[in-house]
Design a protein around this motif. Structure first.
Motif, PDB file in Angstrom:
ATOM      1  N   GLN A 210      39.949  35.119  42.143  1.00  0.00           N
ATOM      2  CA  GLN A 210      40.496  35.047  43.493  1.00  0.00           C
ATOM      3  C   GLN A 210      40.846  36.431  44.022  1.00  0.00           C
ATOM      4  N   ALA A 211      41.387  37.295  43.163  1.00  0.00           N
ATOM      5  CA  ALA A 211      41.768  38.639  43.604  1.00  0.00           C
ATOM      6  C   ALA A 211      40.538  39.452  44.012  1.00  0.00           C
ATOM      7  N   ILE A 212      39.451  39.387  43.218  1.00  0.00           N
ATOM      8  CA  ILE A 212      38.232  40.144  43.535  1.00  0.00           C
ATOM      9  C   ILE A 212      37.638  39.646  44.848  1.00  0.00           C
ATOM     10  N   GLU A 213      37.540  38.328  45.003  1.00  0.00           N
ATOM     11  CA  GLU A 213      36.972  37.770  46.221  1.00  0.00           C
ATOM     12  C   GLU A 213      37.832  38.119  47.442  1.00  0.00           C
ATOM     13  N   GLN A 214      39.129  38.112  47.254  1.00  0.00           N
ATOM     14  CA  GLN A 214      40.032  38.428  48.368  1.00  0.00           C
ATOM     15  C   GLN A 214      39.801  39.851  48.866  1.00  0.00           C
ATOM     16  N   VAL A 215      39.596  40.813  47.948  1.00  0.00           N
ATOM     17  CA  VAL A 215      39.380  42.203  48.355  1.00  0.00           C
ATOM     18  C   VAL A 215      38.022  42.348  49.029  1.00  0.00           C
ATOM     19  N   PHE A 216      36.972  41.688  48.504  1.00  0.00           N
ATOM     20  CA  PHE A 216      35.661  41.758  49.136  1.00  0.00           C
ATOM     21  C   PHE A 216      35.701  41.177  50.548  1.00  0.00           C
ATOM     22  N   GLU A 217      36.476  40.098  50.731  1.00  0.00           N
ATOM     23  CA  GLU A 217      36.489  39.419  52.018  1.00  0.00           C
ATOM     24  C   GLU A 217      37.373  40.125  53.044  1.00  0.00           C
ATOM     25  N   THR A 218      38.542  40.617  52.596  1.00  0.00           N
ATOM     26  CA  THR A 218      39.515  41.170  53.549  1.00  0.00           C
ATOM     27  C   THR A 218      39.530  42.679  53.578  1.00  0.00           C
ATOM     28  N   GLY A 219      39.036  43.316  52.515  1.00  0.00           N
ATOM     29  CA  GLY A 219      39.133  44.766  52.447  1.00  0.00           C
ATOM     30  C   GLY A 219      40.541  45.257  52.187  1.00  0.00           C
ATOM     31  N   GLN A 220      41.467  44.349  51.918  1.00  0.00           N
ATOM     32  CA  GLN A 220      42.857  44.719  51.665  1.00  0.00           C
ATOM     33  C   GLN A 220      43.141  44.652  50.170  1.00  0.00           C
ATOM     34  N   PRO A 221      43.932  45.619  49.653  1.00  0.00           N
ATOM     35  CA  PRO A 221      44.241  45.607  48.216  1.00  0.00           C
ATOM     36  C   PRO A 221      45.174  44.457  47.852  1.00  0.00           C
ATOM     37  N   THR A 222      45.167  44.126  46.598  1.00  0.00           N
ATOM     38  CA  THR A 222      46.064  43.107  46.063  1.00  0.00           C
ATOM     39  C   THR A 222      46.410  43.485  44.634  1.00  0.00           C
ATOM     40  N   ALA A 223      47.299  42.706  44.034  1.00  0.00           N
ATOM     41  CA  ALA A 223      47.757  43.018  42.674  1.00  0.00           C
ATOM     42  C   ALA A 223      48.141  41.736  41.964  1.00  0.00           C
ATOM     43  N   TYR A 224      48.109  41.793  40.640  1.00  0.00           N
ATOM     44  CA  TYR A 224      48.531  40.657  39.821  1.00  0.00           C
ATOM     45  C   TYR A 224      48.791  41.157  38.409  1.00  0.00           C
ATOM     46  N   ASP A 225      49.486  40.352  37.641  1.00  0.00           N
ATOM     47  CA  ASP A 225      49.703  40.623  36.217  1.00  0.00           C
ATOM     48  C   ASP A 225      48.873  39.645  35.417  1.00  0.00           C
ATOM     49  N   THR A 226      48.348  40.100  34.290  1.00  0.00           N
ATOM     50  CA  THR A 226      47.498  39.235  33.480  1.00  0.00           C
ATOM     51  C   THR A 226      47.696  39.533  32.006  1.00  0.00           C
ATOM     52  N   ARG A 227      47.297  38.566  31.210  1.00  0.00           N
ATOM     53  CA  ARG A 227      47.396  38.698  29.746  1.00  0.00           C
ATOM     54  C   ARG A 227      45.996  38.813  29.172  1.00  0.00           C
ATOM     55  N   VAL A 228      45.830  39.757  28.252  1.00  0.00           N
ATOM     56  CA  VAL A 228      44.548  39.984  27.588  1.00  0.00           C
ATOM     57  C   VAL A 228      44.765  39.807  26.091  1.00  0.00           C
ATOM     58  N   ALA A 229      43.989  38.893  25.514  1.00  0.00           N
ATOM     59  CA  ALA A 229      44.098  38.614  24.074  1.00  0.00           C
ATOM     60  C   ALA A 229      42.902  39.221  23.361  1.00  0.00           C
ATOM     61  N   THR A 230      43.153  40.032  22.337  1.00  0.00           N
ATOM     62  CA  THR A 230      42.085  40.659  21.550  1.00  0.00           C
ATOM     63  C   THR A 230      42.388  40.485  20.075  1.00  0.00           C
ATOM     64  N   ASP A 231      41.439  41.004  19.277  1.00  0.00           N
ATOM     65  CA  ASP A 231      41.660  40.947  17.828  1.00  0.00           C
ATOM     66  C   ASP A 231      42.830  41.815  17.413  1.00  0.00           C
TER      67      ASP A 231
END
Length: 803
Positions: A210-231
């Motif tokens: 949703q964040a990537i599509e929002q920037v492509f559509e609106t040209g406005q920046p956005t932000a979010y926090d996410t969790r990345v699980a690795t070995d």
């Protein structure tokens, strides 16, 4: 090469073509004065040189400042020595190939500065003498821009490569096109080309899309926090997504991911600690709110509470918000019971707690409705880095205080009761024998006084001794009265009438300096009391009032109907609710201190100088009133006079006429006319005296020292007209039982009891029944004669009373 340089090169090529065409049409003249077309070339921004086959400069459109125009320089003089090889190679390649050659050289510029030139070597066809043209353009500015751009690119590349954050570029298909570094253990080749949402936890993938599509559509920046699980574990990133704009459209998306794993872990730790703290706070609040005592936290600097529990609200009858707007000073009376100002005492107690002392003390607080509350307070300093706080634990000890006061009252009552009991036992123990002795002494003295053969001097001594005996008898009677053991003859009386009958006696007794005023209530209830003893009460109170007004004053006697209810009982001890008749004696004398008031009813207590008072007057009043089931109260203050209230129970019966009591006056005593009297007493001296007096009064007598002997004489002498018996006999059968057995034989037999002590079965609680004849010891000859006469005539005048 930048686009600008390419455009510059292309412009030079076009100029060279134009120059070549013009040279074919109009070859330049030899010599340096230029032909007319040369002027146009001189104005060109580029440098133009024409070379012959020997690479000599045959023409140049303009010279650098300071150059010699007459010289025939070589082309190599126009370039730095270090650039000769580069120039030579370009010239030779152009001649050999017949094609233009491009090269860049560095030389001295017009101002003597190192200058970069973008140059072309162009072969010239159709001229025998001219073979090559060299066109050079100053590109120092562009080179500087290019260098700056290269520096910026290098700096940007270094910044991106070494940035603490992960920088990604994502295409329209969400696939990663660039990443500066990977910090999660993945290789770059394992990341580039993959969708950006592939590398986050499943629950966050939709958010990334949703964040990537929002920037492509609106040209406005956005932000979010996410969790990345690795070995290598779990990582948290704060991602800022922004547009990459080319030709006014978003062509790609940049994603800058900051590692916030430590921050998240710290936040989680803080949240965990906060949860633990909140749970601890809840447990603490539960403990505080359910504590048995009232708990408050006081800010020492503001003097206000900053926290209170529910019990504190209940104790002071205030809401929590109201309590938090006040402090201990406002919730205390102006002064504590010891007289200390509450404000000063509060500061002192709080300072003790701040100094580390565990302050525990008793305190009187005041509730919202003004009710005083006895409390026990414990103050403890609370550790706090920013505030000076003290915790107060307040326990309502009103019930304990009341219990202590009640225990003290009961202790005093017990002591008083024990005192009364001891005095009663002491008085009762000596009263019987003492009164027997006084009876014998007084009777013998009377006989001496009546003996015609005795001299006047002897009879005078006898009368003096008789007076002393009467005073001794009165002293014993007062002790018995205080101990509530005197015999009473109660009857239903009108206290108003008794006061009026006593008024004249009081005026004679108190003297002219005392003004007597009576305020008698209309419709006064009748009361049951011994009128003689009540007259003595009034007389004793009046005499005490007179002594309290040495310079004269006013004595007021009041009567009133009083209905005591439960709230009124605190002013009286041992009182019960009910209707009473109140007799009050009031003076405007010197009054009494509280300490004196507490002792005035004690036997032998007196404020009078030695020899001027026995201290038994008020104690006799107290004993009589209590024995009559009444109440007595004293109210006084220094300089404000004294009021004594005597309350006697109301009687439902009608009042009987009263008569003055006391010892009977001497005079003619009715004679016995030979009636037979049986006298029983275990004291031989008393027995002899009674027999002698009765015989002098013309009675015949029989005597016995115990019940068995008396019954035998009664059986043998049916003409016995009267049984005179001591109440207490030495054998197991006392006077009342003897009378019962005698009346079982002779129901109409009159009985007269004589007693030196009223605490016996014949006189329960010291109250003489109306149908019982009793003569108290000591007695005089006349009193004995009158009592015997009344007893012998009671049955004959009213035989139905004993039926």
């Amino acid at each position: 090469m930048t686009d600008q340089l390419r455009r510059r090169r292309d412009a030079l090529l076009q100029e060279l073509r134009e120059l070549e065409a013009r040279l074919v049409q109009e070859p330049p003249a030899t010599g340096w004065p230029p032909a007319p077309w040369h002027r146009q070339a001189a104005r060109a921004p580029q440098y133009l040189a024409l070379l012959d086959s020997r690479l000599r400069v045959r023409y140049v459109n303009r010279l650098q400042p300071g150059a010699d125009p007459s010289a025939d320089p070589s082309v190599f003089t126009f370039v730095a020595e270090g650039q000769h090889a580069l120039l030579r190679a370009a010239l030779e390649e152009a001649r050999a190939s017949g094609l233009p050659q491009y090269f860049e050289t560095e030389s001295l510029g017009p101002n003597g500065e190192r200058t970069w030139y973008s140059s072309w070597v162009v072969p010239i066809a159709g001229h025998d003498d001219l073979r090559l043209a060299v066109i050079a353009a100053d590109v120092s500015h562009e080179r500087r821009i290019e260098q700056e751009l290269d520096d910026e690119k290098s700096l940007l590349a270094s910044l991106v490569a070494h940035a603490p954050d992960a920088v990604l570029v994502v295409g329209r298909d969400h696939r990663i096109q660039f990443i500066n570094s990977t910090r999660t253990g993945r290789r770059r080749e394992d990341v580039i080309g993959h969708p950006a949402e592939e590398f986050v936890a499943p629950e966050y993938r939709q958010r990334v899309e949703q964040a990537i599509e929002q920037v492509f559509e609106t040209g406005q920046p956005t932000a979010y926090d996410t969790r990345v699980a690795t070995d290598q574990g779990e990582f948290w990133y704060s991602v800022r997504v922004g547009p990459v704009i080319q030709d006014d459209r978003v062509t790609r998306v940049s994603m800058v991911s900051t590692d916030i794993t430590d921050q998240v872990n710290r936040e989680r730790a803080r949240e965990h600690e906060q949860a633990l703290l909140e749970e601890s706070e809840r447990r603490f609040r539960t403990l505080v709110d359910n504590a048995p005592e009232a708990l408050v936290v006081l800010d020492v600097d503001t003097g206000r509470f900053v926290d209170v529990n529910d019990n504190a609200c209940r104790l002071f009858d205030l809401s929590r918000s109201q309590l938090l707007e006040t402090g201990p000073v406002e919730l205390s009376p102006e002064h504590q019971p010891d007289g200390t100002a509450s404000s000063l005492a509060t500061m002192s107690r709080v300072q003790d707690a701040m100094d580390g002392s565990a302050a525990v003390f008793e305190w009187t607080h005041r509730s919202a409705d003004g009710r005083l509350i006895a409390c026990e307070v414990r103050l403890v300093r609370l550790p706090h880095k920013d505030h000076r706080w003290v915790r107060g634990s307040i326990t309502d000890i009103s019930a304990r205080k009341e219990a202590e006061a009640e225990r003290e009252r009961l202790t005093l009552e017990l002591a008083q009761s024990q005192k009364l009991q001891a005095l009663g036992q002491l008085t009762g123990g000596v009263a019987h024998d003492f009164n027997n002795l006084l009876t014998v002494i007084m009777g013998s003295l009377e006989l001496v006084d009546l003996d015609a053969q005795a001299s006047e001097r002897v009879r005078g001594y006898a009368r003096q001794a008789l007076t002393a005996c009467e005073r001794a008898a009165a002293l014993t009677q007062r002790l018995l009265a205080f101990a509530r053991r005197q015999p009473l003859r109660p009857q239903v009386i009108d206290i108003n009438a008794l006061v009026l009958d006593t008024e004249s006696l009081l005026r004679r007794t108190l003297g002219r300096g005392i003004a007597i005023q009576t305020r008698l209530a209309d419709g006064l209830w009748p009361s049951e009391a011994d009128p003689t003893q009540l007259e003595n009460v009034v007389l004793n109170l009046a005499i005490n009032a007179r002594d309290a007004m040495p310079g004269g004053g006013k004595l007021t006697i009041e009567t009133a109907n009083v209905a005591l209810a439960e709230p009124d009982l605190d002013d009286f001890e041992e009182a019960e609710p009910g209707d009473y008749v109140c007799l009050s004696v009031i003076d405007d004398g010197v009054g009494m201190e509280q300490d004196v008031q507490r002792q005035v009813f004690e036997p032998f207590f007196t404020t009078k100088p030695a020899g001027l008072g026995s201290g038994l007057g008020l104690s006799m009043v107290y004993g009589f009133v209590k024995q009559s089931r009444g109440q007595v109260r004293i109210r006084s203050a220094p300089g404000a006079g004294t009021r004594v209230d005597v309350l006697l129970p109301r009687s439902e019966a009608a009042a009987e006429p009263t008569h003055s009591g006391g010892l009977a006056d001497s005079g003619d005593v009715p004679r016995g006319e030979g009636r037979l009297v049986l006298v029983v007493d275990d004291d031989p001296a008393v027995l002899v005296l009674v027999v002698r007096i009765l015989e002098q009064l013309d009675y015949r007598t029989l005597n016995a020292t115990d019940a068995s002997g008396a019954l035998a004489l009664l059986d043998a002498n049916p003409d016995v007209a009267l049984l005179v018996s001591d109440v207490v006999l030495s054998d197991s059968v006392h006077g009342p039982e003897l009378a019962r057995q005698a009346r079982a034989r002779r129901p109409d037999l009159p009985v007269l009891f004589i007693s030196g002590y009223a605490d016996d079965p014949a006189v329960p609680e010291g109250r003489v029944p109306a149908d019982l004849d009793l003569l108290e010891k000591p007695f005089t000859r006349d009193q004995l004669g009158q009592a015997v006469w009344r007893a012998t005539h009671r049955v004959t005048e009213a035989p139905e009373r004993d039926s």
